[in-house]
Design a protein around this motif. Structure first.
Motif, PDB file in Angstrom:
ATOM      1  N   TRP A  19     -20.419 -11.205   4.417  1.00 59.43           N
ATOM      2  CA  TRP A  19     -20.655 -10.472   3.172  1.00 59.43           C
ATOM      3  C   TRP A  19     -20.284 -11.369   2.008  1.00 59.43           C
ATOM      4  CZ3 TRP A  19     -23.031  -6.250   4.618  1.00 59.43           C
ATOM      5  CH2 TRP A  19     -22.731  -5.725   5.883  1.00 59.43           C
ATOM      6  N   SER A  20     -21.022 -11.301   0.927  1.00 65.84           N
ATOM      7  CA  SER A  20     -20.675 -12.069  -0.263  1.00 65.84           C
ATOM      8  C   SER A  20     -20.970 -11.247  -1.501  1.00 65.84           C
ATOM      9  CB  SER A  20     -21.422 -13.401  -0.309  1.00 65.84           C
ATOM     10  OG  SER A  20     -22.809 -13.197  -0.330  1.00 65.84           O
ATOM     11  N   LEU A  21     -20.285 -11.609  -2.571  1.00 63.63           N
ATOM     12  CA  LEU A  21     -20.417 -10.909  -3.840  1.00 63.63           C
ATOM     13  C   LEU A  21     -20.916 -11.906  -4.872  1.00 63.63           C
ATOM     14  CD1 LEU A  21     -19.889  -8.211  -5.300  1.00 63.63           C
ATOM     15  CD2 LEU A  21     -17.622  -9.077  -5.837  1.00 63.63           C
ATOM     16  N   GLN A  22     -22.061 -11.632  -5.453  1.00 65.93           N
ATOM     17  CA  GLN A  22     -22.648 -12.508  -6.467  1.00 65.93           C
ATOM     18  C   GLN A  22     -21.961 -12.254  -7.798  1.00 65.93           C
ATOM     19  OE1 GLN A  22     -26.862 -12.111  -6.808  1.00 65.93           O
ATOM     20  NE2 GLN A  22     -27.000 -13.424  -8.602  1.00 65.93           N
ATOM     21  N   ILE A  23     -21.595 -13.336  -8.482  1.00 67.54           N
ATOM     22  CA  ILE A  23     -20.893 -13.264  -9.756  1.00 67.54           C
ATOM     23  C   ILE A  23     -21.864 -13.622 -10.883  1.00 67.54           C
ATOM     24  CG2 ILE A  23     -18.913 -14.131 -11.072  1.00 67.54           C
ATOM     25  CD1 ILE A  23     -18.116 -12.732  -8.488  1.00 67.54           C
ATOM     26  N   GLY A  58     -24.981 -11.786   5.062  1.00 67.84           N
ATOM     27  CA  GLY A  58     -25.350 -12.970   5.829  1.00 67.84           C
ATOM     28  C   GLY A  58     -25.674 -14.174   4.972  1.00 67.84           C
ATOM     29  N   GLU A  59     -26.722 -14.888   5.349  1.00 65.24           N
ATOM     30  CA  GLU A  59     -27.091 -16.125   4.672  1.00 65.24           C
ATOM     31  C   GLU A  59     -28.144 -15.900   3.589  1.00 65.24           C
ATOM     32  OE1 GLU A  59     -27.660 -19.620   7.136  1.00 65.24           O
ATOM     33  OE2 GLU A  59     -26.991 -18.433   8.837  1.00 65.24           O
ATOM     34  N   GLY A 109     -28.785 -15.814  -5.154  1.00 62.25           N
ATOM     35  CA  GLY A 109     -27.465 -15.853  -5.777  1.00 62.25           C
ATOM     36  C   GLY A 109     -26.402 -16.581  -4.996  1.00 62.25           C
ATOM     37  N   ARG A 110     -26.781 -17.386  -4.015  1.00 63.45           N
ATOM     38  CA  ARG A 110     -25.798 -18.072  -3.181  1.00 63.45           C
ATOM     39  C   ARG A 110     -24.895 -19.012  -3.983  1.00 63.45           C
ATOM     40  NH1 ARG A 110     -27.874 -21.456   1.857  1.00 63.45           N
ATOM     41  NH2 ARG A 110     -29.407 -19.814   1.650  1.00 63.45           N
ATOM     42  N   ALA A 111     -25.453 -19.620  -5.023  1.00 62.70           N
ATOM     43  CA  ALA A 111     -24.687 -20.589  -5.809  1.00 62.70           C
ATOM     44  C   ALA A 111     -23.511 -19.950  -6.544  1.00 62.70           C
ATOM     45  CB  ALA A 111     -25.602 -21.290  -6.806  1.00 62.70           C
ATOM     46  N   SER A 121     -27.039  -3.527  -4.655  1.00 61.95           N
ATOM     47  CA  SER A 121     -27.287  -4.062  -3.324  1.00 61.95           C
ATOM     48  C   SER A 121     -28.458  -5.039  -3.441  1.00 61.95           C
ATOM     49  CB  SER A 121     -27.642  -2.918  -2.377  1.00 61.95           C
ATOM     50  OG  SER A 121     -27.964  -3.406  -1.116  1.00 61.95           O
ATOM     51  N   CYS A 122     -28.353  -6.219  -2.857  1.00 56.72           N
ATOM     52  CA  CYS A 122     -29.419  -7.217  -2.950  1.00 56.72           C
ATOM     53  C   CYS A 122     -30.734  -6.639  -2.428  1.00 56.72           C
ATOM     54  CB  CYS A 122     -29.049  -8.463  -2.161  1.00 56.72           C
ATOM     55  SG  CYS A 122     -30.354  -9.696  -2.085  1.00 56.72           S
TER      56      CYS A 122
END
Length: 85
Positions: free
Chosen positions: A27-31, A45-46, A50-52, A72-73
């Motif tokens: 899980w990740s949170l985009q800032i 996941g991958e 917004g991964r950067a 939610s993405c």
């Protein structure tokens, strides 16, 4: 000769394990780009969206962020994985 080969293999094993990439975050949170560092979206996941500008979070943090109104993405749909409507 075989002893030297075995010794060389054993000495390389820790280096090989350390060279493996870490597992992607579940899980990740985009800032946000701005200085306020607002939470933009939760990802699963991958997801490349917004991964950067994201940081790893726990499953519980993902649930709490979505419950607090974080988006939610639209690509990876973490709400489906978390079974949140």
């Amino acid at each position: 000769m075989r002893a030297r080969i075995a010794e060389a293999e054993q000495s390389q094993a820790p280096r090989t394990a350390a060279a493996r990439p870490s597992a992607p975050p579940e899980w990740s949170l985009q800032i946000d780009i701005g200085t306020d560092q607002l939470h933009v979206a939760v990802h699963y996941g991958e997801c490349a969206v917004g991964r950067a500008r994201s940081r790893r979070i726990t499953r519980q943090d993902a649930i709490e962020a979505l419950a607090a109104g974080c988006e939610s993405c639209f690509m990876c749909r973490p709400d489906r994985e978390l079974q949140i409507d």
